[in-house]
Design a protein around this motif. Structure first.
Motif, PDB file in Angstrom:
ATOM      1  N   VAL A  10     -15.547  31.079  29.728  1.00 56.64           N
ATOM      2  CA  VAL A  10     -14.912  32.510  29.801  1.00 56.64           C
ATOM      3  C   VAL A  10     -14.254  32.636  28.894  1.00 56.64           C
ATOM      4  O   VAL A  10     -13.266  31.957  28.509  1.00 56.64           O
ATOM      5  CB  VAL A  10     -14.299  32.516  31.267  1.00 56.64           C
ATOM      6  N   TRP A  11     -14.410  33.752  27.929  1.00 53.52           N
ATOM      7  CA  TRP A  11     -13.737  34.189  26.655  1.00 53.52           C
ATOM      8  C   TRP A  11     -12.161  34.833  27.323  1.00 53.52           C
ATOM      9  O   TRP A  11     -12.450  35.646  28.160  1.00 53.52           O
ATOM     10  CB  TRP A  11     -14.432  35.041  25.995  1.00 53.52           C
ATOM     11  N   THR A  12     -11.294  34.509  26.580  1.00 52.85           N
ATOM     12  CA  THR A  12     -10.034  35.108  26.990  1.00 52.85           C
ATOM     13  C   THR A  12      -9.070  35.545  25.847  1.00 52.85           C
ATOM     14  O   THR A  12      -9.173  34.769  24.716  1.00 52.85           O
ATOM     15  CB  THR A  12      -9.114  34.053  28.159  1.00 52.85           C
ATOM     16  N   PHE A  13      -8.263  36.391  26.028  1.00 49.13           N
ATOM     17  CA  PHE A  13      -7.215  37.053  25.045  1.00 49.13           C
ATOM     18  C   PHE A  13      -6.233  36.039  25.100  1.00 49.13           C
ATOM     19  O   PHE A  13      -5.340  35.947  24.216  1.00 49.13           O
ATOM     20  CB  PHE A  13      -6.903  38.340  25.176  1.00 49.13           C
ATOM     21  N   ASP A  14      -5.924  35.628  26.359  1.00 52.33           N
ATOM     22  CA  ASP A  14      -4.457  34.626  26.681  1.00 52.33           C
ATOM     23  C   ASP A  14      -4.775  33.660  27.774  1.00 52.33           C
ATOM     24  O   ASP A  14      -4.906  33.825  28.750  1.00 52.33           O
ATOM     25  CB  ASP A  14      -3.520  35.822  27.069  1.00 52.33           C
ATOM     26  N   GLN A  15      -5.111  32.524  27.164  1.00 55.07           N
ATOM     27  CA  GLN A  15      -5.345  31.486  28.007  1.00 55.07           C
ATOM     28  C   GLN A  15      -4.606  31.266  29.377  1.00 55.07           C
ATOM     29  O   GLN A  15      -4.934  31.067  30.488  1.00 55.07           O
ATOM     30  CB  GLN A  15      -5.403  30.082  27.367  1.00 55.07           C
ATOM     31  N   GLN A  16      -2.922  31.351  28.991  1.00 60.64           N
ATOM     32  CA  GLN A  16      -2.141  31.036  30.413  1.00 60.64           C
ATOM     33  C   GLN A  16      -2.444  32.307  31.257  1.00 60.64           C
ATOM     34  O   GLN A  16      -2.270  31.831  32.357  1.00 60.64           O
ATOM     35  CB  GLN A  16      -0.904  31.133  29.582  1.00 60.64           C
ATOM     36  N   ARG A  17      -2.493  33.474  30.669  1.00 56.62           N
ATOM     37  CA  ARG A  17      -2.703  34.734  31.819  1.00 56.62           C
ATOM     38  C   ARG A  17      -3.924  34.403  32.443  1.00 56.62           C
ATOM     39  O   ARG A  17      -4.122  34.520  33.684  1.00 56.62           O
ATOM     40  CB  ARG A  17      -2.539  36.011  31.003  1.00 56.62           C
ATOM     41  N   ASP A  60      -9.170  33.681  19.907  1.00 61.13           N
ATOM     42  CA  ASP A  60      -8.634  33.555  18.486  1.00 61.13           C
ATOM     43  C   ASP A  60      -8.572  32.306  17.966  1.00 61.13           C
ATOM     44  O   ASP A  60      -7.885  31.616  17.233  1.00 61.13           O
ATOM     45  CB  ASP A  60      -6.957  34.011  18.707  1.00 61.13           C
ATOM     46  N   GLY A  61      -9.171  31.357  18.896  1.00 62.12           N
ATOM     47  CA  GLY A  61      -9.396  30.060  18.454  1.00 62.12           C
ATOM     48  C   GLY A  61     -10.321  29.547  17.462  1.00 62.12           C
ATOM     49  O   GLY A  61     -11.147  30.173  16.850  1.00 62.12           O
ATOM     50  N   PRO A  62     -10.519  28.149  17.025  1.00 59.51           N
ATOM     51  CA  PRO A  62     -11.352  27.661  16.294  1.00 59.51           C
ATOM     52  C   PRO A  62     -12.684  27.998  16.576  1.00 59.51           C
ATOM     53  O   PRO A  62     -13.148  28.049  17.897  1.00 59.51           O
ATOM     54  CB  PRO A  62     -11.076  26.320  15.814  1.00 59.51           C
ATOM     55  N   GLY A  63     -13.754  27.728  15.892  1.00 62.33           N
ATOM     56  CA  GLY A  63     -15.036  27.886  15.924  1.00 62.33           C
ATOM     57  C   GLY A  63     -15.933  29.195  16.031  1.00 62.33           C
ATOM     58  O   GLY A  63     -17.232  29.401  15.869  1.00 62.33           O
ATOM     59  N   LEU A  64     -15.026  30.367  15.698  1.00 59.73           N
ATOM     60  CA  LEU A  64     -15.691  31.460  15.481  1.00 59.73           C
ATOM     61  C   LEU A  64     -15.283  32.003  14.294  1.00 59.73           C
ATOM     62  O   LEU A  64     -13.980  32.233  13.682  1.00 59.73           O
ATOM     63  CB  LEU A  64     -15.165  32.755  16.183  1.00 59.73           C
ATOM     64  N   ASP A  65     -16.169  32.679  13.337  1.00 56.62           N
ATOM     65  CA  ASP A  65     -16.006  33.091  12.226  1.00 56.62           C
ATOM     66  C   ASP A  65     -15.189  34.512  12.450  1.00 56.62           C
ATOM     67  O   ASP A  65     -15.204  35.060  13.413  1.00 56.62           O
ATOM     68  CB  ASP A  65     -17.034  33.475  11.135  1.00 56.62           C
ATOM     69  N   PRO A  66     -14.380  34.984  11.434  1.00 56.98           N
ATOM     70  CA  PRO A  66     -13.520  36.178  11.682  1.00 56.98           C
ATOM     71  C   PRO A  66     -14.426  37.505  12.225  1.00 56.98           C
ATOM     72  O   PRO A  66     -14.134  38.201  13.049  1.00 56.98           O
ATOM     73  CB  PRO A  66     -12.964  36.652  10.369  1.00 56.98           C
ATOM     74  N   ASP A  67     -15.501  37.655  11.350  1.00 59.83           N
ATOM     75  CA  ASP A  67     -16.445  38.901  11.991  1.00 59.83           C
ATOM     76  C   ASP A  67     -16.951  38.593  13.483  1.00 59.83           C
ATOM     77  O   ASP A  67     -17.157  39.612  14.226  1.00 59.83           O
ATOM     78  CB  ASP A  67     -17.845  38.995  10.927  1.00 59.83           C
ATOM     79  N   SER A  68     -17.344  37.327  13.704  1.00 65.70           N
ATOM     80  CA  SER A  68     -17.928  37.131  15.182  1.00 65.70           C
ATOM     81  C   SER A  68     -16.690  37.434  16.197  1.00 65.70           C
ATOM     82  O   SER A  68     -16.918  37.640  17.269  1.00 65.70           O
ATOM     83  CB  SER A  68     -18.570  35.709  15.281  1.00 65.70           C
ATOM     84  N   ALA A  69     -15.561  36.819  15.722  1.00 61.86           N
ATOM     85  CA  ALA A  69     -14.474  36.659  16.661  1.00 61.86           C
ATOM     86  C   ALA A  69     -14.187  38.082  16.904  1.00 61.86           C
ATOM     87  O   ALA A  69     -13.850  38.698  18.163  1.00 61.86           O
ATOM     88  CB  ALA A  69     -13.250  36.057  16.265  1.00 61.86           C
TER      89      ALA A  69
END
Length: 144
Positions: A10-17, A60-69
């Protein structure tokens, strides 16, 4: 041999939230919360389902290049990604409970050929189906 699905994203902008959304609003349990250098591994799961976890992956984590992120962030924010279907034995009751907890619903419970379904969004915009299957449903007969 593959034995089943164990973890899904599940993709998230804020893991804690998002962890709070799943645990406090949907009643999931927190499983893992591990810092690994530049990455944080956070999982939640349905309390009585030990074999499947949801990895709350930072956009915003690792594993995605900037364009894909950036492309993925736009899709999540737009609310076009369906992340799954949760089974329930009381769609209307869960709808009322979750709505009272502040969950945003895109569709209230409706009768469908396969049962009763409501559609909601998580705190990021990912949408999920909340589905109560019809007991008399026979997929091979009704959809085969």
């Amino acid at each position: 041999m593959i034995k089943g699905l164990g973890v899904t994203t599940v993709w998230t902008f804020d893991q804690q939230r998002t962890k709070a959304f799943f645990t406090e609003k949907l009643g999931f349990e927190a499983r893992d919360d591990i810092s690994m250098g530049d990455m944080r591994w956070v999982t939640v799961a349905v309390k009585d389902q030990p074999d499947l976890e949801f990895a709350l992956m930072s956009l915003d984590g690792p594993g995605l290049d900037p364009d894909s992120a950036e492309a993925l962030k736009k899709l999540v924010a737009k609310g076009v990604l369906g992340a799954g279907a949760f089974r329930t034995d009381d769609c209307r009751g869960d709808y009322e409970t979750f709505r009272a907890r502040g969950v945003e619903f895109l569709q209230e419970p409706k009768e469908r050929p396969y049962g009763v379904e409501a559609i909601f969004r998580d705190d990021n915009g990912n949408w999920f189906s909340l589905t109560e299957r019809s007991e008399e449903l026979d997929f091979s007969k009704d959809f085969g």
